[in-house]
Design a protein around this motif. Structure first.
Motif, mmCIF file in Angstrom:
data_model
loop_
_atom_site.group_PDB
_atom_site.id
_atom_site.type_symbol
_atom_site.label_atom_id
_atom_site.label_comp_id
_atom_site.label_asym_id
_atom_site.label_seq_id
_atom_site.Cartn_x
_atom_site.Cartn_y
_atom_site.Cartn_z
ATOM 1 N N MET A 159 0.962 -1.370 -0.167
ATOM 2 C CA MET A 159 0.127 0.079 -0.051
ATOM 3 C C MET A 159 0.943 1.300 -0.030
ATOM 4 N N ALA A 160 1.923 1.331 0.749
ATOM 5 C CA ALA A 160 2.761 2.453 0.888
ATOM 6 C C ALA A 160 3.490 2.797 -0.681
ATOM 7 N N ALA A 161 3.703 1.850 -1.454
ATOM 8 C CA ALA A 161 4.109 2.284 -2.858
ATOM 9 C C ALA A 161 2.970 2.695 -3.751
ATOM 10 N N VAL A 162 1.975 2.549 -3.259
ATOM 11 C CA VAL A 162 0.656 3.205 -4.258
ATOM 12 C C VAL A 162 1.017 4.838 -4.635
ATOM 13 N N CYS A 163 1.069 5.734 -3.488
ATOM 14 C CA CYS A 163 1.148 6.990 -3.591
ATOM 15 C C CYS A 163 1.353 7.592 -2.463
ATOM 16 N N SER A 164 1.825 8.689 -2.413
ATOM 17 C CA SER A 164 2.564 9.507 -1.187
ATOM 18 C C SER A 164 1.532 9.620 -0.120
ATOM 19 N N SER A 165 0.430 9.667 -0.235
ATOM 20 C CA SER A 165 -0.561 9.831 0.791
ATOM 21 C C SER A 165 -0.630 8.516 1.586
ATOM 22 N N LEU A 166 -0.676 7.425 0.945
ATOM 23 C CA LEU A 166 -0.958 6.104 1.520
ATOM 24 C C LEU A 166 0.718 5.781 2.090
ATOM 25 N N ARG A 167 1.502 5.992 1.360
ATOM 26 C CA ARG A 167 3.022 6.062 1.978
ATOM 27 C C ARG A 167 2.929 6.491 3.207
ATOM 28 N N ASP A 168 2.824 7.663 3.620
ATOM 29 C CA ASP A 168 2.722 8.287 4.781
ATOM 30 C C ASP A 168 1.937 7.594 5.767
ATOM 31 N N CYS B 54 0.887 4.366 5.815
ATOM 32 C CA CYS B 54 1.363 3.116 5.974
ATOM 33 C C CYS B 54 2.537 2.844 6.845
ATOM 34 N N ARG B 55 3.099 4.155 6.966
ATOM 35 C CA ARG B 55 4.408 4.289 7.894
ATOM 36 C C ARG B 55 4.249 4.465 9.392
ATOM 37 N N SER B 56 3.091 4.821 9.565
ATOM 38 C CA SER B 56 2.339 5.198 11.018
ATOM 39 C C SER B 56 2.886 4.101 12.082
ATOM 40 N N ASP B 57 3.351 4.770 13.100
ATOM 41 C CA ASP B 57 3.841 3.834 14.381
ATOM 42 C C ASP B 57 2.865 3.027 14.743
ATOM 43 N N HIS B 58 1.632 3.690 14.731
ATOM 44 C CA HIS B 58 0.428 2.783 15.456
ATOM 45 C C HIS B 58 0.108 1.561 14.714
ATOM 46 N N LEU B 59 0.381 1.556 13.297
ATOM 47 C CA LEU B 59 -0.029 0.471 12.240
ATOM 48 C C LEU B 59 1.056 -0.386 12.668
ATOM 49 N N TRP B 60 2.395 -0.126 12.931
ATOM 50 C CA TRP B 60 3.478 -1.168 12.763
ATOM 51 C C TRP B 60 3.657 -1.506 14.550
ATOM 52 N N LYS B 61 2.885 -0.935 15.248
ATOM 53 C CA LYS B 61 3.297 -1.480 16.683
ATOM 54 C C LYS B 61 2.831 -2.824 16.993
ATOM 55 N N ASP C 202 14.302 6.218 12.958
ATOM 56 C CA ASP C 202 13.729 5.609 14.404
ATOM 57 C C ASP C 202 12.223 5.300 14.326
ATOM 58 N N SER C 203 11.677 5.190 13.276
ATOM 59 C CA SER C 203 10.393 4.612 13.084
ATOM 60 C C SER C 203 10.091 3.069 13.476
ATOM 61 N N ILE C 204 9.062 2.618 14.065
ATOM 62 C CA ILE C 204 8.936 1.399 14.231
ATOM 63 C C ILE C 204 8.915 0.465 13.033
ATOM 64 N N LYS C 205 8.722 0.844 11.948
ATOM 65 C CA LYS C 205 8.485 0.185 10.628
ATOM 66 C C LYS C 205 10.116 0.027 10.384
ATOM 67 N N ALA C 206 11.011 0.974 10.567
ATOM 68 C CA ALA C 206 12.473 0.895 10.174
ATOM 69 C C ALA C 206 13.125 -0.102 11.204
ATOM 70 N N TRP C 207 12.666 -0.118 12.458
ATOM 71 C CA TRP C 207 13.156 -1.265 13.338
ATOM 72 C C TRP C 207 12.721 -2.485 12.775
ATOM 73 N N TYR C 208 11.368 -2.531 12.497
ATOM 74 C CA TYR C 208 10.964 -3.909 12.139
ATOM 75 C C TYR C 208 11.672 -4.405 10.859
ATOM 76 N N GLN C 209 11.804 -3.455 9.903
ATOM 77 C CA GLN C 209 12.202 -4.104 8.597
ATOM 78 C C GLN C 209 13.727 -4.239 8.992
ATOM 79 N N SER C 210 14.374 -3.765 9.792
ATOM 80 C CA SER C 210 15.750 -4.082 9.906
ATOM 81 C C SER C 210 16.169 -5.321 10.786
ATOM 82 N N LEU C 211 15.081 -5.618 11.504
ATOM 83 C CA LEU C 211 15.180 -7.040 12.095
ATOM 84 C C LEU C 211 14.805 -7.965 11.160
ATOM 85 N N GLU C 212 13.828 -8.006 10.105
ATOM 86 C CA GLU C 212 13.412 -8.803 9.232
ATOM 87 C C GLU C 212 14.624 -9.222 8.275
#
Length: 396
Positions: free
Chosen positions: A113-122, A124-131, A201-211
């Protein structure tokens, strides 16, 4: 809730129907057409499951409205009003409805979803979604203290002038000393990069670095070195990296002489450190006055003082003079506390250890090793986990 879902479905159908018209599309809607069929399949699955669960709550007269064929939707005055306004997209959904959809996507779905457009990208990067994804997968093997330390580190690297690097002392320095600290070195944004780059320092960055396995993190491993008999029913600190190919981990144990590594470690052999005590530091025992026969404990032990501690499982036993009758037992009034390690044979020197509950600190010698702090186990799941690791044969 029903009106929310009606809005969600209606706008989704409108978006799809307009995607197949021959009208010229603005750039953002052209991007929306690239949205993967996989996402729509996942969205459809969610909506259908919701309908099945909620069907009793939907009246007989409401159901047909939800499933009006696309060719007949033009007869609805509401739809006509929407079409008069021009182009419609998924982003026209109410914020609550869109968030409801995004919260049900998997990590892969959010990335699509984040790859679709800039609005969805922002969004889909929200910490509350990745938490939620972080908690479900990683919190069982990584402590909150580790995550906080990582976040402080990456933020401080963005502001190097605010903190003297040579004076920084954190959890990871105390854990791993002079070990290469590559595990907390994600690639930071350069000044030339776009502001649209993912915040480090986002949760998504943390998650993807672990994966990806590029991020090494501190955790603890049960029965280290593939169940080496010398480490049965113990748990040691290590640096870990995830191997997504086979859903296992590789470990690098703390240096004491030679550096030891291990591959193919399963999830069930890992845990997040239960206390914040670094492996080279004596744990402060706050349970000594409460210990009584039958209590389950973990105790620090190390072979020599220059080695890190490991946590070893044991049980509080009875004094020699006690008849082990619960109605007459006074062992918990004595200053002497018996530690039993029943994985060893009765005549083994490792079977029993006596400590003083009033003055216990580190005690031992270079022959039998050094016993350190004690933590009492209160959770049934924690005790059951040790029992599942019990050796098939009694140890000598």
């Amino acid at each position: 809730m029903l009106y929310l879902l009606i809005s969600c479905v209606s706008f989704s159908f409108i978006f799809l129907s307009k995607s197949f018209t021959h009208k010229s599309l603005p750039s953002w809607e052209a991007e929306m057409k690239l949205l993967s069929p996989w996402f729509w399949g996942e969205l459809s699955t969610f909506l259908l499951s919701w309908f099945k669960k909620s069907r009793p709550a939907i009246s007989f007269f409401q159901v047909p409205v939800l499933f009006i064929p696309l060719k007949n939707m033009g007869h609805s005055s509401k739809v006509e009003n929407v079409e008069e306004k021009g182009d419609v997209s998924l982003l026209d959904l109410p914020d609550l409805a869109l968030d409801c959809i995004l919260e049900r996507l998997s990590p892969a779905g959010l990335c699509s979803m984040a790859a679709v457009c800039s609005s969805l990208r922002d969004r889909c990067r929200s910490d509350h979604l990745w938490k939620k994804h972080k908690e479900n997968k990683w919190d069982r093997v990584i402590s909150d203290a580790t995550y906080r330390e990582w976040k402080m580190h990456v933020v401080s690297r963005k502001r190097p002038t605010l903190l003297d690097q040579s004076k920084r002392k954190g959890l990871f320095n105390s854990l791993f000393g002079d070990w290469p600290s590559s595990w907390f070195r994600p690639k930071l944004e350069s000044s030339s990069k776009s502001r649209r780059s993912l915040p480090v320092d986002s949760i998504k960055a943390w998650y993807q670095s672990l994966e990806s396995g590029k991020l090494w993190f501190p955790s603890q491993v049960y029965n280290r070195e593939n169940g080496n008999v010398g480490f049965m029913l113990s748990c040691y600190d290590a640096e870990l990296s995830y191997v997504s190919k086979n859903d296992t981990f590789q470990a690098r144990y703390l240096p004491h002489g030679r550096r030891t590594t291990e591959d193919n470690i399963q999830w069930e052999r890992l845990r997040a450190p239960p206390v914040d005590t670094p492996p080279n530091v004596l744990h402060v025992s706050d349970c000594l006055d409460d210990l009584k026969p039958g209590d389950h404990i973990e105790i620090q032990w190390r072979k020599a003082r220059e080695f890190p501690y490991g946590w070893w499982y044991g049980i509080i036993g009875h004094l020699e003079a006690c008849d082990r009758n619960e109605n007459h037992c006074h062992c918990h009034y004595s200053d002497s506390v018996i530690l039993e390690f029943n994985q060893y044979s009765p005549d083994s020197k490792w079977r029993r250890m006596v400590i003083n509950r009033k003055s216990h600190r580190e005690e031992g010698n270079e022959v039998d090793g050094f016993y350190g702090g004690i933590r009492k186990l209160y959770e049934d799941e924690e005790i059951a986990r040790w029992k599942r690791l019990w050796p098939t044969q009694i140890l000598d």
